[in-house]
Design a protein around this motif. Structure first.
Motif, PDB file in Angstrom:
ATOM      1  N   PHE A 242       0.864  -1.180   0.000  1.00 55.98           N
ATOM      2  CA  PHE A 242       0.000   0.000   0.000  1.00 55.98           C
ATOM      3  C   PHE A 242       0.905   1.235   0.000  1.00 55.98           C
ATOM      4  O   PHE A 242       1.250   1.760   1.067  1.00 55.98           O
ATOM      5  CB  PHE A 242      -0.902   0.007   1.240  1.00 55.98           C
ATOM      6  N   PRO A 243       1.315   1.724  -1.182  1.00 57.32           N
ATOM      7  CA  PRO A 243       2.245   2.855  -1.250  1.00 57.32           C
ATOM      8  C   PRO A 243       1.574   4.220  -1.132  1.00 57.32           C
ATOM      9  O   PRO A 243       2.235   5.247  -1.307  1.00 57.32           O
ATOM     10  CB  PRO A 243       2.869   2.676  -2.638  1.00 57.32           C
ATOM     11  N   GLU A 244       0.278   4.258  -0.825  1.00 54.75           N
ATOM     12  CA  GLU A 244      -0.454   5.524  -0.825  1.00 54.75           C
ATOM     13  C   GLU A 244       0.192   6.582   0.066  1.00 54.75           C
ATOM     14  O   GLU A 244       0.197   7.779  -0.271  1.00 54.75           O
ATOM     15  CB  GLU A 244      -1.908   5.305  -0.371  1.00 54.75           C
ATOM     16  N   VAL A 245       0.752   6.160   1.224  1.00 54.42           N
ATOM     17  CA  VAL A 245       1.330   7.133   2.152  1.00 54.42           C
ATOM     18  C   VAL A 245       2.466   7.910   1.501  1.00 54.42           C
ATOM     19  O   VAL A 245       2.730   9.071   1.850  1.00 54.42           O
ATOM     20  CB  VAL A 245       1.806   6.419   3.445  1.00 54.42           C
ATOM     21  N   LYS A 246       3.139   7.309   0.527  1.00 59.11           N
ATOM     22  CA  LYS A 246       4.233   7.988  -0.174  1.00 59.11           C
ATOM     23  C   LYS A 246       3.715   9.078  -1.102  1.00 59.11           C
ATOM     24  O   LYS A 246       4.492   9.911  -1.585  1.00 59.11           O
ATOM     25  CB  LYS A 246       5.058   6.977  -0.957  1.00 59.11           C
ATOM     26  N   LEU A 247       2.408   9.066  -1.353  1.00 56.81           N
ATOM     27  CA  LEU A 247       1.785  10.111  -2.168  1.00 56.81           C
ATOM     28  C   LEU A 247       1.028  11.111  -1.300  1.00 56.81           C
ATOM     29  O   LEU A 247       0.323  11.974  -1.810  1.00 56.81           O
ATOM     30  CB  LEU A 247       0.809   9.472  -3.172  1.00 56.81           C
ATOM     31  N   GLY A 248       1.151  10.944   0.006  1.00 58.86           N
ATOM     32  CA  GLY A 248       0.466  11.853   0.915  1.00 58.86           C
ATOM     33  C   GLY A 248      -0.984  11.515   1.140  1.00 58.86           C
ATOM     34  O   GLY A 248      -1.754  12.356   1.646  1.00 58.86           O
ATOM     35  N   VAL A 249      -1.393  10.291   0.773  1.00 60.17           N
ATOM     36  CA  VAL A 249      -2.783   9.882   0.968  1.00 60.17           C
ATOM     37  C   VAL A 249      -2.808   8.525   1.682  1.00 60.17           C
ATOM     38  O   VAL A 249      -1.834   8.113   2.308  1.00 60.17           O
ATOM     39  CB  VAL A 249      -3.552   9.832  -0.374  1.00 60.17           C
ATOM     40  N   MET A 250      -3.927   7.822   1.584  1.00 59.71           N
ATOM     41  CA  MET A 250      -4.083   6.537   2.253  1.00 59.71           C
ATOM     42  C   MET A 250      -5.059   5.680   1.449  1.00 59.71           C
ATOM     43  O   MET A 250      -5.768   6.188   0.569  1.00 59.71           O
ATOM     44  CB  MET A 250      -4.614   6.731   3.674  1.00 59.71           C
ATOM     45  N   PRO A 251      -5.111   4.390   1.702  1.00 59.38           N
ATOM     46  CA  PRO A 251      -6.104   3.556   1.011  1.00 59.38           C
ATOM     47  C   PRO A 251      -7.518   4.049   1.299  1.00 59.38           C
ATOM     48  O   PRO A 251      -7.805   4.514   2.411  1.00 59.38           O
ATOM     49  CB  PRO A 251      -5.874   2.165   1.608  1.00 59.38           C
ATOM     50  N   GLY A 252      -8.391   3.938   0.304  1.00 55.69           N
ATOM     51  CA  GLY A 252      -9.761   4.415   0.485  1.00 55.69           C
ATOM     52  C   GLY A 252     -10.822   3.425   0.073  1.00 55.69           C
ATOM     53  O   GLY A 252     -12.013   3.706   0.188  1.00 55.69           O
ATOM     54  N   ALA A 253     -10.397   2.246  -0.420  1.00 53.49           N
ATOM     55  CA  ALA A 253     -11.370   1.253  -0.882  1.00 53.49           C
ATOM     56  C   ALA A 253     -11.333  -0.001  -0.006  1.00 53.49           C
ATOM     57  O   ALA A 253     -11.563  -1.103  -0.473  1.00 53.49           O
ATOM     58  CB  ALA A 253     -11.112   0.893  -2.345  1.00 53.49           C
ATOM     59  N   GLY A 254     -11.010   0.212   1.268  1.00 49.33           N
ATOM     60  CA  GLY A 254     -11.070  -0.903   2.204  1.00 49.33           C
ATOM     61  C   GLY A 254      -9.732  -1.430   2.673  1.00 49.33           C
ATOM     62  O   GLY A 254      -9.688  -2.327   3.514  1.00 49.33           O
ATOM     63  N   GLY A 255      -8.638  -0.889   2.174  1.00 48.42           N
ATOM     64  CA  GLY A 255      -7.330  -1.422   2.516  1.00 48.42           C
ATOM     65  C   GLY A 255      -7.021  -1.393   3.996  1.00 48.42           C
ATOM     66  O   GLY A 255      -6.562  -2.389   4.569  1.00 48.42           O
ATOM     67  N   THR A 256      -7.254  -0.252   4.663  1.00 50.44           N
ATOM     68  CA  THR A 256      -6.932  -0.170   6.091  1.00 50.44           C
ATOM     69  C   THR A 256      -7.791  -1.125   6.910  1.00 50.44           C
ATOM     70  O   THR A 256      -7.335  -1.668   7.924  1.00 50.44           O
ATOM     71  CB  THR A 256      -7.130   1.260   6.637  1.00 50.44           C
ATOM     72  N   GLN A 257      -9.019  -1.324   6.468  1.00 47.03           N
ATOM     73  CA  GLN A 257      -9.934  -2.161   7.239  1.00 47.03           C
ATOM     74  C   GLN A 257      -9.684  -3.652   7.034  1.00 47.03           C
ATOM     75  O   GLN A 257      -9.666  -4.441   7.987  1.00 47.03           O
ATOM     76  CB  GLN A 257     -11.387  -1.829   6.867  1.00 47.03           C
ATOM     77  N   ARG A 258      -9.460  -4.037   5.798  1.00 51.02           N
ATOM     78  CA  ARG A 258      -9.296  -5.468   5.517  1.00 51.02           C
ATOM     79  C   ARG A 258      -8.030  -6.033   6.148  1.00 51.02           C
ATOM     80  O   ARG A 258      -8.053  -7.097   6.762  1.00 51.02           O
ATOM     81  CB  ARG A 258      -9.307  -5.722   4.006  1.00 51.02           C
ATOM     82  N   ILE A 259      -6.910  -5.325   5.981  1.00 55.53           N
ATOM     83  CA  ILE A 259      -5.700  -5.940   6.528  1.00 55.53           C
ATOM     84  C   ILE A 259      -5.648  -5.832   8.053  1.00 55.53           C
ATOM     85  O   ILE A 259      -5.038  -6.676   8.711  1.00 55.53           O
ATOM     86  CB  ILE A 259      -4.408  -5.410   5.877  1.00 55.53           C
ATOM     87  N   THR A 260      -6.288  -4.818   8.628  1.00 50.43           N
ATOM     88  CA  THR A 260      -6.328  -4.739  10.086  1.00 50.43           C
ATOM     89  C   THR A 260      -7.127  -5.896  10.665  1.00 50.43           C
ATOM     90  O   THR A 260      -6.733  -6.509  11.665  1.00 50.43           O
ATOM     91  CB  THR A 260      -6.921  -3.402  10.544  1.00 50.43           C
ATOM     92  N   LYS A 261      -8.241  -6.231  10.016  1.00 57.41           N
ATOM     93  CA  LYS A 261      -9.046  -7.358  10.487  1.00 57.41           C
ATOM     94  C   LYS A 261      -8.305  -8.680  10.310  1.00 57.41           C
ATOM     95  O   LYS A 261      -8.474  -9.608  11.100  1.00 57.41           O
ATOM     96  CB  LYS A 261     -10.379  -7.384   9.753  1.00 57.41           C
ATOM     97  N   GLN A 262      -7.480  -8.768   9.281  1.00 61.14           N
ATOM     98  CA  GLN A 262      -6.765 -10.015   9.021  1.00 61.14           C
ATOM     99  C   GLN A 262      -5.460 -10.130   9.803  1.00 61.14           C
ATOM    100  O   GLN A 262      -5.060 -11.226  10.196  1.00 61.14           O
ATOM    101  CB  GLN A 262      -6.485 -10.157   7.519  1.00 61.14           C
ATOM    102  N   LEU A 263      -4.782  -8.981  10.035  1.00 65.13           N
ATOM    103  CA  LEU A 263      -3.448  -9.020  10.626  1.00 65.13           C
ATOM    104  C   LEU A 263      -3.368  -8.491  12.046  1.00 65.13           C
ATOM    105  O   LEU A 263      -2.424  -8.806  12.770  1.00 65.13           O
ATOM    106  CB  LEU A 263      -2.465  -8.200   9.773  1.00 65.13           C
TER     107      LEU A 263
END
Length: 264
Positions: free
Chosen positions: A136-157
């Motif tokens: 998830f390289p979004e932070v390198k662009l000054g943004v963050m995942p917006g289509a579920g990335g933060t939620q899915r991997i947090t629930k899994q990991l």
């Protein structure tokens, strides 16, 4: 319905059918299959059409070219503001993927980054080529995942490992992704599509309604307490005893033969 979708003139994906498997292939190879708003809308259209066709048992998702999907289409978003995102409501199409009941197997290779990783994570099984890079390289662009990335991997990991993936923006190997439980199988690069089809064909021979209700129970359990999850599981367990496939499966077991499931 699947006949109609097979006749649709898609611009960013290819759609095909092999026996009981509906196939959706990302097809912007010159852009490393960067996911545009139009592409996600076409993916959802194809998925929903296959989902409504009882003769389609499994959906297989893959990508043409050197990458499964190297991220979202940055050129499409670079000059937009918060109001643009609110008015375009682009994530509504992503949310429709949550309602797809047919099991989805993804074959991924090359780069699986950002929005491409989020798309892969909507699949129920991920078969990855061993040289695949995830992240998830979004932070390198000054943004963050917006289509579920933060939620899915947090629930899994869990939180700690999720922060490692999300805060660094680093790429991770298929081996690491498998170790962290984010993907199902790692295979040599040249075998990734073949292996995904092997899994899809194996699952397509199973009891379709049971597969769908297992998917529903597993996905529900991610967000429920153990007691609530058990309630959902037992509801679906009981419901399956109203199907012809349950009768066929148990009869075949008693008769020592392979079952012939019809999805009824």
């Amino acid at each position: 319905m699947s006949k109609d979708v097979l006749e649709t003139a898609f611009k960013t994906i290819e759609v095909a059918r092999e026996d009981r498997i509906g196939i959706v292939t990302l097809n912007r190879p010159n852009q490393l299959n960067a996911i545009s708003r139009g592409m996600i809308r076409e993916i959802v259209t194809a998925f929903e059409a296959f989902d409504e066709d009882p003769s389609v048992r499994i959906i297989l998702l893959k990508g043409n070219g050197r990458a499964f999907a190297a991220g979202a289409d940055i050129h499409e978003m670079a000059n937009e503001g918060a109001v643009d995102f609110e008015l375009k409501n682009q994530f509504a199409d992503w949310d429709r993927l949550l309602a797809v009941k047919t099991p989805v197997v993804a074959a991924v290779h090359g780069f699986v980054l950002g929005g491409g990783f989020e798309l892969a994570l909507t699949a129920d099984m991920i078969v990855a080529a061993e040289s695949t890079q995830f992240g998830f390289p979004e932070v390198k662009l000054g943004v963050m995942p917006g289509a579920g990335g933060t939620q899915r991997i947090t629930k899994q990991l869990g939180r700690s490992k999720a922060f490692r993936w999300l805060w660094t923006g680093d790429s991770f190997s298929a081996t690491q992704a498998e170790r962290d439980g984010l993907i199902s199988v790692v295979v040599p690069d040249e075998l990734v599509v073949e292996e995904a089809f092997t899994w899809a064909n194996r699952l397509a021979g199973g009891a379709p309604i049971a597969l769908r209700l297992i998917k529903e129970a597993v996905n529900a359990g991610v967000d429920l307490s153990i007691a609530e999850g058990m309630f959902a599981e037992r509801k679906n367990f009981s419901l399956l005893f109203a199907t012809e496939d349950q009768k066929e499966g148990m009869r075949a077991f008693q008769e020592k033969r392979s079952p012939r499931f019809q999805g009824r």
